[in-house]
Design a protein around this motif. Structure first.
Motif: not given
Length: 86
Positions: A54-79
């Motif tokens: 999730v890049g710096e301008p990225g905005r995610v509102r979600a349920e997230i299920e992944v192997g690896t997560l790299v966050v520079s932006g914003r996330i609202h939800g369950t990871i």
């Protein structure tokens, strides 16, 4: 794409397979293999076996299920990350 993020994706997962660019919006379920980068807005659910960036301008509102997560932006939800979150 940040140089560090691109090098990380290439080293561990090959090239970025999908890219949601800045200024784009997506609602729904995103499922993927490999590496995906989000610089836009995503709302819904994200399911992946490998890397989500999730890049710096990225905005995610979600349920997230992944192997690896790299966050520079914003996330609202369950990871859920099987490997790690950076």
């Amino acid at each position: 794409m940040l140089k560090r993020d691109k090098e990380r994706a290439s080293a561990d997962f090959g090239e970025i397979r999908a890219f949601l660019g800045e200024g784009t919006q997506f609602k729904g379920v995103l499922s993927f293999a490999g590496a995906v980068r989000i610089d836009g807005h995503l709302e819904g659910e994200v399911i992946g076996e490998e890397l989500l960036i999730v890049g710096e301008p990225g905005r995610v509102r979600a349920e997230i299920e992944v192997g690896t997560l790299v966050v520079s932006g914003r996330i609202h939800g369950t990871i859920t990350a099987r490997e790690r979150v950076e």
